[in-house]
Design an enzyme around this catalytic site. Structure first.
Site, short mmCIF file in Angstrom:
data_model
loop_
_atom_site.label_atom_id
_atom_site.label_comp_id
_atom_site.label_asym_id
_atom_site.label_seq_id
_atom_site.Cartn_x
_atom_site.Cartn_y
_atom_site.Cartn_z
N ARG A 25 -5.98 28.84 -2.26
CA ARG A 25 -6.90 29.98 -2.19
C ARG A 25 -7.36 30.43 -3.58
NH1 ARG A 25 -6.34 32.00 3.11
NH2 ARG A 25 -8.24 33.12 2.70
N ARG A 29 -10.71 36.30 -3.83
CA ARG A 29 -10.85 37.73 -4.09
C ARG A 29 -10.19 38.27 -5.34
NH1 ARG A 29 -8.27 39.12 1.43
NH2 ARG A 29 -7.00 37.49 0.53
N ARG A 38 -19.50 38.14 -3.37
CA ARG A 38 -19.11 38.66 -2.07
C ARG A 38 -19.88 39.93 -1.72
NH1 ARG A 38 -13.20 40.87 -0.40
NH2 ARG A 38 -13.93 42.57 -1.68
N ASP A 74 -13.92 27.64 4.98
CA ASP A 74 -12.79 28.22 5.70
C ASP A 74 -12.38 27.28 6.82
OD1 ASP A 74 -11.30 30.98 5.71
OD2 ASP A 74 -11.47 30.34 7.79
N TYR A 151 -5.79 30.59 16.30
CA TYR A 151 -6.92 31.54 16.20
C TYR A 151 -7.83 31.45 17.43
CZ TYR A 151 -5.56 32.52 11.41
OH TYR A 151 -4.86 32.92 10.32
O1 CP3 Z 1 -8.50 27.77 -1.25
C1 CP3 Z 1 -9.66 28.10 -1.60
O2 CP3 Z 1 -9.89 28.75 -2.60
C2 CP3 Z 1 -10.82 27.57 -0.79
C3 CP3 Z 1 -11.30 28.40 0.25
C4 CP3 Z 1 -10.45 28.76 1.46
C5 CP3 Z 1 -10.69 29.97 2.18
N1 CP3 Z 1 -9.90 29.94 3.29
C6 CP3 Z 1 -11.64 31.02 1.80
C7 CP3 Z 1 -11.46 32.38 2.33
C8 CP3 Z 1 -9.46 28.04 2.14
C9 CP3 Z 1 -8.79 26.72 1.80
C10 CP3 Z 1 -9.12 28.81 3.30
C11 CP3 Z 1 -8.12 28.36 4.30
C12 CP3 Z 1 -7.69 29.27 5.36
N2 CP3 Z 1 -8.44 30.20 6.05
C13 CP3 Z 1 -6.40 29.27 5.94
C14 CP3 Z 1 -5.26 28.34 5.55
C15 CP3 Z 1 -4.59 28.76 4.30
C16 CP3 Z 1 -3.74 30.00 4.40
O3 CP3 Z 1 -3.98 30.90 3.60
O4 CP3 Z 1 -2.86 30.05 5.26
C17 CP3 Z 1 -6.38 30.26 6.95
C18 CP3 Z 1 -5.20 30.62 7.83
C19 CP3 Z 1 -7.69 30.83 7.01
C20 CP3 Z 1 -8.19 31.87 7.95
C21 CP3 Z 1 -8.64 33.07 7.22
N3 CP3 Z 1 -9.80 33.16 6.48
C22 CP3 Z 1 -7.98 34.33 7.13
C23 CP3 Z 1 -6.66 34.65 7.78
C24 CP3 Z 1 -8.79 35.15 6.35
C25 CP3 Z 1 -8.61 36.62 6.04
C26 CP3 Z 1 -7.43 36.92 5.24
C27 CP3 Z 1 -7.47 36.30 3.87
O5 CP3 Z 1 -6.59 35.52 3.56
O6 CP3 Z 1 -8.41 36.60 3.13
C28 CP3 Z 1 -9.89 34.40 5.90
C29 CP3 Z 1 -10.99 34.85 5.01
C30 CP3 Z 1 -11.17 34.09 3.75
N4 CP3 Z 1 -11.23 32.73 3.63
C31 CP3 Z 1 -11.37 34.67 2.47
C32 CP3 Z 1 -11.57 33.59 1.58
C33 CP3 Z 1 -11.87 33.67 0.11
C34 CP3 Z 1 -11.39 36.16 2.15
C35 CP3 Z 1 -12.58 36.85 2.70
C36 CP3 Z 1 -13.56 37.24 1.64
O7 CP3 Z 1 -13.36 37.03 0.46
O8 CP3 Z 1 -14.60 37.76 2.03
#
Ligand code: CP3
Length: 341
Positions: A25, A29, A38, A74, A151
């Site tokens: 990740r 943020r 964002r 994502d 999900y």
């Molecule tokens: O790793 C990276 O930098 C690449 C981008 C990436 C995102 N999500 C961007 C994102 C990757 C590899 C993911 C994977 C992801 N998404 C997972 C598996 C990894 C893990 O953390 O367990 C999961 C379970 C998700 C589902 C998801 N997406 C959730 C639960 C959330 C909200 C909570 C959170 O962690 O932010 C997201 C949103 C998300 N995906 C954000 C980002 C940067 C944050 C939202 C935003 O910035 O507007």
């Protein structure tokens, strides 16, 4: 030819001059430069616009100095492509307003043509490869079928994913039909990512650790095995099943080049379970990046010592937290890059 191929060489089991490092990740943020983007665009707009996805993907390479870029996207774009509505609520997380609950809901999901539904990801990868200009490898990724089912059935984040489990235990045939559809979509999606230029793939099974070892084999690993088998001869694949340390031996047997581990298992114990033919990735507690910088430096060094030289990619044990100061992320990366055995 990649200028920095440390991660690829480490995944092949070659000795390298130092341990490579990236952070799960890492595009996100905690970076002020990400927040600027964002504030202007919606989440899926950022994912679907190759120029934005490209800029966000490269930010941590420039700002933090990691040894790989990971595609900004994502895991939930796959359920979306399969026909479900997915929303991302700012500061709340994912919301799927019409989740799968019954056999009759299966009529709403399909195995899509990935070029039609996810072509924007492939376009982003092509652009990122061009902009990276071979500085570091690009990691593509997908969610593992079990985590995506969580999900698609629960409809939102959860600590236990009890409704997803109940669905699998009460309607196993429907669950397996859904898991197979996710698997087929994911294989086509990852092959498209390879064709577009991804150098490495990672499968995220964030909720694998919620299952007993037997259920993990039945609901998760047997589908991961199909995915790894379909792509492993083209690019090295890393499987990260958080909390599923009990199955490291079985995961190594899939032919994955790398296995991610979290901070709840000691690196030496993980090595014993996983055997010597796989690269381990991890396992710094993401909350430890909130420690003072000298503590981070000392803890990173003891993590590196615990893994030992070779077959290790330094990473966090899960995604970086949004409240981590950039200087602390930089301290994590720089300590790995300066360390020598
Ligand atoms: O790793 C990276 O930098 C690449 C981008 C990436 C995102 N999500 C961007 C994102 C990757 C590899 C993911 C994977 C992801 N998404 C997972 C598996 C990894 C893990 O953390 O367990 C999961 C379970 C998700 C589902 C998801 N997406 C959730 C639960 C959330 C909200 C909570 C959170 O962690 O932010 C997201 C949103 C998300 N995906 C954000 C980002 C940067 C944050 C939202 C935003 O910035 O507007």
């Amino acid at each position: 030819m990649l200028k920095n191929d440390l991660i690829l060489r480490t995944l092949r089991g070659e000795q390298t001059e130092r341990t490579p490092v990236w952070m799960m990740r890492q595009a996100g943020r905690y970076l002020p430069e990400y927040i600027v983007i964002r504030n202007k665009y919606g989440f899926f707009e950022r994912c679907q616009t190759p120029e934005l996805a490209c800029e966000i993907t490269i930010q941590p390479v420039d700002i933090v100095g990691v040894d790989a870029a990971i595609l900004f996207s994502d895991i939930l774009v796959v359920p979306q492509a399969m026909g479900l509505e997915v929303q991302l609520k700012e500061n709340v997380g994912p919301l799927l307003p019409d989740p799968i609950k019954l056999a009759s809901d299966m009529a709403r999901v399909r195995v899509p043509d990935v070029d039609e539904t996810l072509g924007y990801v492939f376009d982003a990868i092509k652009l990122i490869k061009q902009e990276l200009n071979d500085r570091v490898p690009l990691i593509g990724f997908a969610g593992a079928p079990w985590t995506l089912l969580c999900y698609m059935v629960q409809g939102k984040g959860s600590k236990t994913f009890d409704e997803a489990k109940a669905f699998c235990y009460a309607q196993p045939e429907v669950a397996h039909q859904l898991l197979q559809m996710i698997t087929d979509t994911t294989i086509a999606y990852l092959k498209g990512q390879i064709k577009a230029g991804a150098d490495v793939l990672q499968l995220f099974d964030s909720w694998g650790g919620l299952l007993s070892p037997t259920d993990f084999e039945n609901l998760s690993l047997r589908y991961i095995r199909q995915i790894v088998a379909a792509v492993k001869d083209e690019v090295p694949t890393i499987v990260f099943a958080k909390g599923a340390w009990h199955s490291l031996e079985a995961m190594a047997a899939t032919g994955a080049a790398g296995l991610g581990i979290d901070w709840c298992i000691d690196p030496k114990m993980a090595r014993k379970f996983a055997g010597n033919n796989v690269t381990l990735q991890g396992n710094f507690d993401p909350a430890k990046l909130l420690s003072p910088i000298p503590v981070i430096e000392a803890e990173v060094k003891s993590m590196l010592q615990a893994f030992g030289p070779g077959r290790h990619i330094a990473n966090l044990g899960h995604g970086i937290l949004p409240n981590v100061p950039v200087a602390h992320a930089q301290a994590f990366v720089n300590t790995v890059k300066e360390f020598r055995f």
